[in-house]
Enzyme design. Sequence first.
Site, PDB file in Angstrom:
ATOM      1  N   GLY A  45     -14.917  -7.373  -0.766  1.00  8.84           N
ATOM      2  CA  GLY A  45     -13.974  -6.846   0.233  1.00  8.84           C
ATOM      3  C   GLY A  45     -12.842  -7.808   0.543  1.00  8.84           C
ATOM      4  N   GLY A 185       7.167 -14.525  13.937  1.00  6.49           N
ATOM      5  CA  GLY A 185       7.308 -13.739  12.711  1.00  6.49           C
ATOM      6  C   GLY A 185       7.336 -12.255  13.019  1.00  6.49           C
ATOM      7  N   GLY A 186       8.447 -11.612  12.677  1.00 11.92           N
ATOM      8  CA  GLY A 186       8.581 -10.167  12.918  1.00 11.92           C
ATOM      9  C   GLY A 186       8.444  -9.386  11.633  1.00 11.92           C
ATOM     10  N   GLY A 272       4.032 -15.323   7.026  1.00 12.35           N
ATOM     11  CA  GLY A 272       3.856 -15.113   5.593  1.00 12.35           C
ATOM     12  C   GLY A 272       2.537 -15.680   5.079  1.00 12.35           C
ATOM     13  N   ARG A 273       2.260 -15.402   3.804  1.00 11.96           N
ATOM     14  CA  ARG A 273       1.020 -15.872   3.190  1.00 11.96           C
ATOM     15  C   ARG A 273       1.340 -16.600   1.890  1.00 11.96           C
ATOM     16  NH1 ARG A 273      -3.625 -13.786   5.327  1.00 11.96           N
ATOM     17  NH2 ARG A 273      -4.762 -13.994   3.366  1.00 11.96           N
ATOM     18  N   HIS A 445       4.396  24.858   5.849  1.00 11.31           N
ATOM     19  CA  HIS A 445       5.169  24.846   7.097  1.00 11.31           C
ATOM     20  C   HIS A 445       4.232  25.115   8.275  1.00 11.31           C
ATOM     21  CE1 HIS A 445       8.550  25.397   9.799  1.00 11.31           C
ATOM     22  NE2 HIS A 445       7.967  26.507  10.247  1.00 11.31           N
TER      23      HIS A 445
HETATM   24  P1  FAD Z   1      -8.298 -11.367  -1.186  1.00 10.98           P
HETATM   25  O1  FAD Z   1      -8.550 -10.090  -0.497  1.00 10.98           O
HETATM   26  O2  FAD Z   1      -7.555 -12.435  -0.472  1.00 10.98           O
HETATM   27  O3  FAD Z   1      -9.719 -11.911  -1.645  1.00 10.98           O
HETATM   28  C1  FAD Z   1      -9.859 -13.157  -2.257  1.00 10.98           C
HETATM   29  C2  FAD Z   1     -11.317 -13.539  -2.231  1.00 10.98           C
HETATM   30  O4  FAD Z   1     -11.488 -14.681  -3.053  1.00 10.98           O
HETATM   31  C3  FAD Z   1     -11.840 -13.922  -0.855  1.00 10.98           C
HETATM   32  O5  FAD Z   1     -13.041 -13.232  -0.575  1.00 10.98           O
HETATM   33  C4  FAD Z   1     -12.072 -15.435  -0.959  1.00 10.98           C
HETATM   34  O6  FAD Z   1     -13.165 -15.871  -0.182  1.00 10.98           O
HETATM   35  C5  FAD Z   1     -12.381 -15.582  -2.429  1.00 10.98           C
HETATM   36  N1  FAD Z   1     -12.101 -16.906  -2.997  1.00 10.98           N
HETATM   37  C6  FAD Z   1     -10.968 -17.652  -2.887  1.00 10.98           C
HETATM   38  N2  FAD Z   1     -11.092 -18.791  -3.593  1.00 10.98           N
HETATM   39  C7  FAD Z   1     -12.323 -18.774  -4.168  1.00 10.98           C
HETATM   40  C8  FAD Z   1     -13.028 -19.669  -5.019  1.00 10.98           C
HETATM   41  N3  FAD Z   1     -12.505 -20.822  -5.468  1.00 10.98           N
HETATM   42  N4  FAD Z   1     -14.291 -19.319  -5.395  1.00 10.98           N
HETATM   43  C9  FAD Z   1     -14.849 -18.157  -4.976  1.00 10.98           C
HETATM   44  N5  FAD Z   1     -14.214 -17.289  -4.179  1.00 10.98           N
HETATM   45  C10 FAD Z   1     -12.970 -17.574  -3.781  1.00 10.98           C
HETATM   46  N6  FAD Z   1      -2.508  -4.907   2.374  1.00 10.98           N
HETATM   47  C11 FAD Z   1      -2.345  -3.563   2.252  1.00 10.98           C
HETATM   48  O7  FAD Z   1      -2.153  -3.080   1.150  1.00 10.98           O
HETATM   49  N7  FAD Z   1      -2.430  -2.741   3.347  1.00 10.98           N
HETATM   50  C12 FAD Z   1      -2.651  -3.222   4.588  1.00 10.98           C
HETATM   51  O8  FAD Z   1      -2.727  -2.455   5.552  1.00 10.98           O
HETATM   52  C13 FAD Z   1      -2.803  -4.630   4.749  1.00 10.98           C
HETATM   53  N8  FAD Z   1      -3.035  -5.152   5.964  1.00 10.98           N
HETATM   54  C14 FAD Z   1      -3.212  -6.502   6.087  1.00 10.98           C
HETATM   55  C15 FAD Z   1      -3.443  -7.020   7.359  1.00 10.98           C
HETATM   56  C16 FAD Z   1      -3.626  -8.380   7.527  1.00 10.98           C
HETATM   57  C17 FAD Z   1      -3.872  -8.936   8.909  1.00 10.98           C
HETATM   58  C18 FAD Z   1      -3.608  -9.242   6.387  1.00 10.98           C
HETATM   59  C19 FAD Z   1      -3.842 -10.711   6.536  1.00 10.98           C
HETATM   60  C20 FAD Z   1      -3.378  -8.729   5.120  1.00 10.98           C
HETATM   61  C21 FAD Z   1      -3.170  -7.360   4.960  1.00 10.98           C
HETATM   62  N9  FAD Z   1      -2.914  -6.794   3.710  1.00 10.98           N
HETATM   63  C22 FAD Z   1      -2.728  -5.443   3.587  1.00 10.98           C
HETATM   64  C23 FAD Z   1      -2.855  -7.625   2.484  1.00 10.98           C
HETATM   65  C24 FAD Z   1      -4.207  -7.529   1.731  1.00 10.98           C
HETATM   66  O9  FAD Z   1      -5.237  -7.981   2.576  1.00 10.98           O
HETATM   67  C25 FAD Z   1      -4.140  -8.367   0.463  1.00 10.98           C
HETATM   68  O10 FAD Z   1      -3.037  -7.967  -0.318  1.00 10.98           O
HETATM   69  C26 FAD Z   1      -5.415  -8.198  -0.369  1.00 10.98           C
HETATM   70  O11 FAD Z   1      -6.552  -8.562   0.366  1.00 10.98           O
HETATM   71  C27 FAD Z   1      -5.326  -9.045  -1.629  1.00 10.98           C
HETATM   72  O12 FAD Z   1      -6.487  -8.864  -2.371  1.00 10.98           O
HETATM   73  P2  FAD Z   1      -6.982  -9.962  -3.424  1.00 10.98           P
HETATM   74  O13 FAD Z   1      -8.104  -9.322  -4.165  1.00 10.98           O
HETATM   75  O14 FAD Z   1      -5.835 -10.494  -4.177  1.00 10.98           O
HETATM   76  O15 FAD Z   1      -7.528 -11.189  -2.563  1.00 10.98           O
HETATM   77  P1  NAD Z   2       5.878 -11.214   6.261  1.00 13.63           P
HETATM   78  O1  NAD Z   2       6.527 -11.854   5.109  1.00 13.63           O
HETATM   79  O2  NAD Z   2       5.727  -9.738   6.277  1.00 13.63           O
HETATM   80  O3  NAD Z   2       6.660 -11.598   7.601  1.00 13.63           O
HETATM   81  C1  NAD Z   2       6.854 -12.920   7.985  1.00 13.63           C
HETATM   82  C2  NAD Z   2       8.047 -12.952   8.898  1.00 13.63           C
HETATM   83  O4  NAD Z   2       8.115 -14.228   9.501  1.00 13.63           O
HETATM   84  C3  NAD Z   2       9.356 -12.705   8.168  1.00 13.63           C
HETATM   85  O5  NAD Z   2      10.065 -11.699   8.829  1.00 13.63           O
HETATM   86  C4  NAD Z   2      10.048 -14.066   8.242  1.00 13.63           C
HETATM   87  O6  NAD Z   2      11.458 -13.959   8.299  1.00 13.63           O
HETATM   88  C5  NAD Z   2       9.469 -14.612   9.525  1.00 13.63           C
HETATM   89  N1  NAD Z   2       9.494 -16.085   9.629  1.00 13.63           N
HETATM   90  C6  NAD Z   2       9.219 -16.992   8.664  1.00 13.63           C
HETATM   91  N2  NAD Z   2       9.321 -18.248   9.171  1.00 13.63           N
HETATM   92  C7  NAD Z   2       9.648 -18.122  10.476  1.00 13.63           C
HETATM   93  C8  NAD Z   2       9.894 -19.032  11.527  1.00 13.63           C
HETATM   94  N3  NAD Z   2       9.817 -20.353  11.321  1.00 13.63           N
HETATM   95  N4  NAD Z   2      10.202 -18.548  12.747  1.00 13.63           N
HETATM   96  C9  NAD Z   2      10.287 -17.209  12.966  1.00 13.63           C
HETATM   97  N5  NAD Z   2      10.071 -16.295  11.998  1.00 13.63           N
HETATM   98  C10 NAD Z   2       9.755 -16.742  10.777  1.00 13.63           C
HETATM   99  O7  NAD Z   2       4.475 -11.954   6.411  1.00 13.63           O
HETATM  100  P2  NAD Z   2       3.216 -11.637   7.342  1.00 13.63           P
HETATM  101  O8  NAD Z   2       3.588 -10.708   8.435  1.00 13.63           O
HETATM  102  O9  NAD Z   2       2.625 -12.959   7.663  1.00 13.63           O
HETATM  103  O10 NAD Z   2       2.257 -10.891   6.344  1.00 13.63           O
HETATM  104  C11 NAD Z   2       1.898 -11.524   5.112  1.00 13.63           C
HETATM  105  C12 NAD Z   2       1.732 -10.527   4.025  1.00 13.63           C
HETATM  106  O11 NAD Z   2       0.517  -9.807   4.193  1.00 13.63           O
HETATM  107  C13 NAD Z   2       2.806  -9.442   3.999  1.00 13.63           C
HETATM  108  O12 NAD Z   2       3.979  -9.870   3.344  1.00 13.63           O
HETATM  109  C14 NAD Z   2       2.114  -8.359   3.235  1.00 13.63           C
HETATM  110  O13 NAD Z   2       2.186  -8.641   1.863  1.00 13.63           O
HETATM  111  C15 NAD Z   2       0.671  -8.492   3.709  1.00 13.63           C
HETATM  112  N6  NAD Z   2       0.399  -7.518   4.802  1.00 13.63           N
HETATM  113  C16 NAD Z   2       0.517  -6.187   4.521  1.00 13.63           C
HETATM  114  C17 NAD Z   2       0.277  -5.262   5.514  1.00 13.63           C
HETATM  115  C18 NAD Z   2       0.406  -3.807   5.193  1.00 13.63           C
HETATM  116  O14 NAD Z   2       0.435  -3.472   4.008  1.00 13.63           O
HETATM  117  N7  NAD Z   2       0.489  -2.914   6.176  1.00 13.63           N
HETATM  118  C19 NAD Z   2      -0.071  -5.674   6.792  1.00 13.63           C
HETATM  119  C20 NAD Z   2      -0.182  -7.038   7.041  1.00 13.63           C
HETATM  120  C21 NAD Z   2       0.058  -7.956   6.031  1.00 13.63           C
END
Ligand code: FAD
Ligand code: NAD
Length: 461
Positions: A45, A185-186, A272-273, A445
């Site tokens: 997950g 971060g917005g 950001g990430r 509709h």
């Molecule tokens: P991850 O889900 O990050 O999984 C990586 C896994 O690898 C983890 O379980 C970690 O423990 C494991 N791992 C790391 N290094 C090692 C290692 N060396 N050995 C063994 N295991 C390891 N995306 C959407 O599409 N829709 C959304 O609504 C959405 N909402 C989000 C909300 C938040 C708050 C956040 C933070 C992210 C959101 N995202 C969303 C982004 C989404 O979570 C990621 O794009 C997605 O999880 C990426 O999947 P992944 O398989 O690349 O890695």
């Molecule tokens: P983001 O890139 O969406 O937004 C980060 C924001 O922070 C940007 O608008 C940027 O201009 C701003 N920022 C950067 N440095 C700053 C500073 N010093 N001061 C003020 N603002 C600053 O990143 P996030 O919101 O952290 O989310 C990370 C990633 O996770 C997303 O890009 C997306 O890929 C994923 N995510 C996806 C969903 C979804 O699909 N619904 C939800 C959450 C997260």
Amino acid sequence: MVMGDLVREVDVVVVGGGPGGYSAAFRAAELGLDAVVVDAGKRLGGVCLHEGCIPSKALLHVAGLISEAERARELGVDFGEPRIALDALRTWKTERVVGRLARGLAAVAKGKGVDVVGGRAVFESSRGLRVEGDEPQKIRFAHAIVATGSRPVMLPGLAARSERIMDSTAAVELPDVPERLLVIGGGYIGLELGTVYAALGSLVTVVEMMDGLLPGVDRDLVQPLARRVEKLFAGVHLGARVAGLVDSGAVVEARIEGQAAQVFDRVLMAVGRRAQSDGLGLETTRVRPDAHGVIPVDDRCRTEDPRIYAVGDVTGEPMLAHRAMRQGKVAAEAIAGRPAAFDNRAVPAVVFTDPEVAWCGLTEHEAQAAGREVRIGKFAWAASGRAATLGRSDGLTKLVIDPASGRVLGVGIVGPGAGELIAEGALAVENALLAEDVAATIHAHPTLSESLMEAAESLLR
Ligand code: FAD
Ligand code: NAD
């Protein structure tokens, strides 16, 4: 023999059990390969299920209920003030939503014969890795798929060790409902989780360094959300940065550039990430991450090392779960010798705020930047019967069309349910439908989906 000496031989080892990793392992198993997942948390997950997409959307559902109940007052129905039992809310999110889905994934893995090993994987060569932690062992593989995801960026200088300064993982845990929450971060996370906390009662202040929320997203789509956010949040500071954070024990004092210091009870950092490829021992292989930690891959998800593939956030933007899942399947199929490629034209993006913002394919701005001529079809929801019945006429549906062929190149939608509606846009873009095709398709509709048909019709007049 000690456990660490055990060498296991597999066709495919997947490092990381997130959406990219488990999709890859499941598909590999379906194709007859012996696949094992190594995950640091010994669970499937990843970030998406345990601390990202799913828990945040569970909380946004609750925020939506609260704001719908508030809106109902205008329609003559008053449910009174919401009383929020945080323990019950956390239990529902953690047990009934995340827990249930996690148990489901574990059962699917068992059914497909995919073993999940707990521990950190570290590559020792292009043919083998070791697992450190609870289940130490060595794994020799024919192919490996790196799916280690990403982690939150914490601003250097501001990332003080303080429980009051949260990343998104801490914020979805819902430690409390702070009276005053500062969101740095917005973007996606700042706006989604800001919406949750504001609905639960926090005074939310957002600081975004760029001159608009959701930088890079079509302004026509962001505008209705920006108007809503102005009302919902206590403050929105654009083109601003936080210059300092000091945790005094009881509160955090924040200095927003150009303003007097303000105090907050908690801070959410959502700037950001970053791809997570460090500490993986990749230097013992031919995989070379770039300066941002991103592992470059081709359209079959192959890295520079012929035995090692990579999928999901670790391969860079867009960091979205559905992209990771599709890449996971492509990598597994490529390893199994199938003619697979990650060549999708449309990766839909959805910001699950109120209203939702969703888009896929080419945006108007991207077309302009590339000097590409396009035609734009728009339908404002003010003219939608369904939007009127919902009391939500603030939406907009937008099509980006190739003027010569009439082909749908991109779709953008803002409004409640935009995240569901964008599926039709993705289907149109991916399958090269023409505006004419969308216009000639009967849409039920009254539904919000009619807005796609209307936007297409506007181009044919
Ligand atoms: P991850 O889900 O990050 O999984 C990586 C896994 O690898 C983890 O379980 C970690 O423990 C494991 N791992 C790391 N290094 C090692 C290692 N060396 N050995 C063994 N295991 C390891 N995306 C959407 O599409 N829709 C959304 O609504 C959405 N909402 C989000 C909300 C938040 C708050 C956040 C933070 C992210 C959101 N995202 C969303 C982004 C989404 O979570 C990621 O794009 C997605 O999880 C990426 O999947 P992944 O398989 O690349 O890695
Ligand atoms: P983001 O890139 O969406 O937004 C980060 C924001 O922070 C940007 O608008 C940027 O201009 C701003 N920022 C950067 N440095 C700053 C500073 N010093 N001061 C003020 N603002 C600053 O990143 P996030 O919101 O952290 O989310 C990370 C990633 O996770 C997303 O890009 C997306 O890929 C994923 N995510 C996806 C969903 C979804 O699909 N619904 C939800 C959450 C997260």
